[in-house]
Design a protein around this motif. Structure first.
Motif, short mmCIF file in Angstrom:
data_model
loop_
_atom_site.label_atom_id
_atom_site.label_comp_id
_atom_site.label_asym_id
_atom_site.label_seq_id
_atom_site.Cartn_x
_atom_site.Cartn_y
_atom_site.Cartn_z
N TRP A 28 0.84 -1.21 0.00
CA TRP A 28 0.00 0.00 0.00
C TRP A 28 0.87 1.25 0.00
CZ3 TRP A 28 -0.19 4.06 3.42
CH2 TRP A 28 -1.25 4.96 3.26
N ASN A 29 1.96 1.23 0.75
CA ASN A 29 2.85 2.38 0.82
C ASN A 29 3.50 2.65 -0.53
OD1 ASN A 29 4.15 4.48 2.18
ND2 ASN A 29 5.90 3.21 2.73
N ILE A 72 3.57 5.89 -5.71
CA ILE A 72 3.41 5.95 -7.18
C ILE A 72 2.28 6.90 -7.54
CG2 ILE A 72 2.80 4.63 -9.23
CD1 ILE A 72 4.19 2.24 -8.03
N SER A 73 1.18 6.83 -6.80
CA SER A 73 0.06 7.72 -7.11
C SER A 73 0.43 9.19 -6.90
CB SER A 73 -1.15 7.35 -6.25
OG SER A 73 -0.89 7.58 -4.87
N LEU A 74 1.32 9.46 -5.95
CA LEU A 74 1.76 10.83 -5.72
C LEU A 74 2.72 11.32 -6.80
CD1 LEU A 74 2.32 10.80 -1.85
CD2 LEU A 74 0.37 11.71 -3.11
N LEU A 75 3.29 10.39 -7.56
CA LEU A 75 4.17 10.77 -8.67
C LEU A 75 3.41 10.98 -9.98
CD1 LEU A 75 7.11 8.28 -7.95
CD2 LEU A 75 7.16 10.76 -7.66
N THR A 76 2.11 10.80 -9.95
CA THR A 76 1.31 10.98 -11.16
C THR A 76 1.31 12.45 -11.57
OG1 THR A 76 -0.12 9.14 -10.50
CG2 THR A 76 -0.96 10.65 -12.18
N PRO A 77 1.62 12.75 -12.83
CA PRO A 77 1.68 14.15 -13.27
C PRO A 77 0.30 14.74 -13.52
CG PRO A 77 2.15 12.71 -15.11
CD PRO A 77 2.00 11.81 -13.91
N GLU A 122 -1.79 -6.14 -3.46
CA GLU A 122 -2.11 -5.79 -2.06
C GLU A 122 -3.52 -6.28 -1.69
OE1 GLU A 122 -3.91 -3.57 1.12
OE2 GLU A 122 -4.33 -3.12 -0.99
N SER A 123 -4.48 -6.10 -2.58
CA SER A 123 -5.85 -6.55 -2.31
C SER A 123 -5.93 -8.07 -2.22
CB SER A 123 -6.80 -6.04 -3.41
OG SER A 123 -6.83 -4.63 -3.44
N TYR A 124 -5.17 -8.75 -3.06
CA TYR A 124 -5.18 -10.21 -3.06
C TYR A 124 -4.65 -10.77 -1.74
CZ TYR A 124 -4.83 -14.91 -5.03
OH TYR A 124 -4.98 -16.25 -5.28
N LEU A 125 -3.58 -10.21 -1.25
CA LEU A 125 -3.02 -10.67 0.03
C LEU A 125 -3.94 -10.32 1.19
CD1 LEU A 125 0.80 -9.88 -0.28
CD2 LEU A 125 -0.43 -11.98 -0.85
#
Length: 291
Positions: free
Chosen positions: A93-94, A99-104, A128-131
């Motif tokens: 999740w981290n 990665i989402s914060l690096l989205t332009p 992450e959801s699968y685990l």
């Protein structure tokens, strides 16, 4: 009087690209370490089902079953797997968050790198959801096993010495002394409409009445183990084997998830970190805003 403008002075959002990249790189390094540390735990599950069935069957004695004893192998391994899945989900999740914060910012054109970045982000989030699904099912093991033990009589066996307290309730007829003595009761109607007088006791006998009363008795006794059906024992052993395989599969999935994320990001790291291809602070810089 001319109105004064209340508009706030415009300012650019803070550039947090560098800090995000540093945290993101650290998270990837930690995921690599977690993958390596997971392998010894996986080796503990490297045992044949036949050998494990024999071990569990030897431990499933009537005394152990009727005392409600837990499977020591499972109670040791399950918390370890649970901690691994919880830590792995948090780490994935981290990474996805970074990665989402690096989205332009959304722009027209030159979005190939953005699509690659989004694809990598989806891989991280799916893993992450699968685990997390495995993590949510682990507690079911104890409930399922407890139900089987209760069916086999485990809930009636208290302690290692078999001493139990039994509370019983039953109704008994209890005789009580009545108001009348000897003859008929005073005030009862005669056939001709008169009243009977209270008869004197001629022989000293007291009239008695009987009514039902609930009596509770508490006794302590030693309960010895009863015979346990072999089919129930086999079912209990099979249940433990099933969940042992489930724990092993959960660790395998965690190991594969870590490896898949590391491989996917490693092959596309430049697009993930800088999808527009510009330098930090240039056209491709990533910015974050609190609003």
């Amino acid at each position: 009087v001319p109105l004064q403008s209340c508009a706030m002075p415009s300012s650019s959002p803070p550039d947090l690209s560098t800090a995000t990249l540093q945290s993101y790189s650290q998270a990837l390094d930690q995921l690599q370490e977690r993958y390596e540390k997971l392998q010894p735990l996986l080796e503990e599950f490297d045992i044949s089902s036949l050998a494990l069935r024999k071990k569990f069957a030897e431990e499933a004695t009537p005394e152990a079953i009727l005392s409600g004893a837990q499977n020591q192998t499972m109670t040791r391994l399950l918390p370890l797997v649970e901690a691994e899945l919880e830590g792995g989900c948090t780490m994935l999740w981290n990474i996805g968050r970074h990665i989402s914060l690096l989205t332009p910012a959304v722009e027209d054109g030159n979005n190939f790198g953005v699509d690659v970045q989004a694809s990598c982000l989806k891989t991280v989030q799916d893993k992450e959801s699968y685990l997390a699904g495995y993590l949510g099912d682990l507690g079911t093991y104890f409930w399922s096993r407890g139900q089987v033990l209760e069916k086999m009589g485990g809930s009636t066996w208290k302690g290692d010495n078999g001493v139990v307290t039994v509370v019983e309730e039953k109704e008994e007829d209890v005789e009580e002394e009545g108001d009348g003595v000897g003859g008929e009761e005073e005030g009862k109607e005669k056939p001709n409409g008169g009243k009977k007088r209270k008869a004197a006791a001629s022989n000293g006998d007291v009239k008695k009445t009987s009514k039902k009363t609930k009596i509770t008795t508490t006794t302590t006794k030693t309960q010895k183990p009863t015979k346990v059906l072999p089919d129930y024992v086999t079912y209990l052993v099979s249940l433990d084997l099933k969940w042992h395989a489930y724990l092993k599969d959960a660790l395998r999935q965690a190991s594969d998830a870590y490896l898949a994320v590391l491989d996917t990001i490693g092959k596309n790291r430049s697009k993930v970190e800088n999808p527009k291809g510009g330098g930090a602070g240039g056209d491709g810089a990533n910015h974050m805003s609190m609003f």
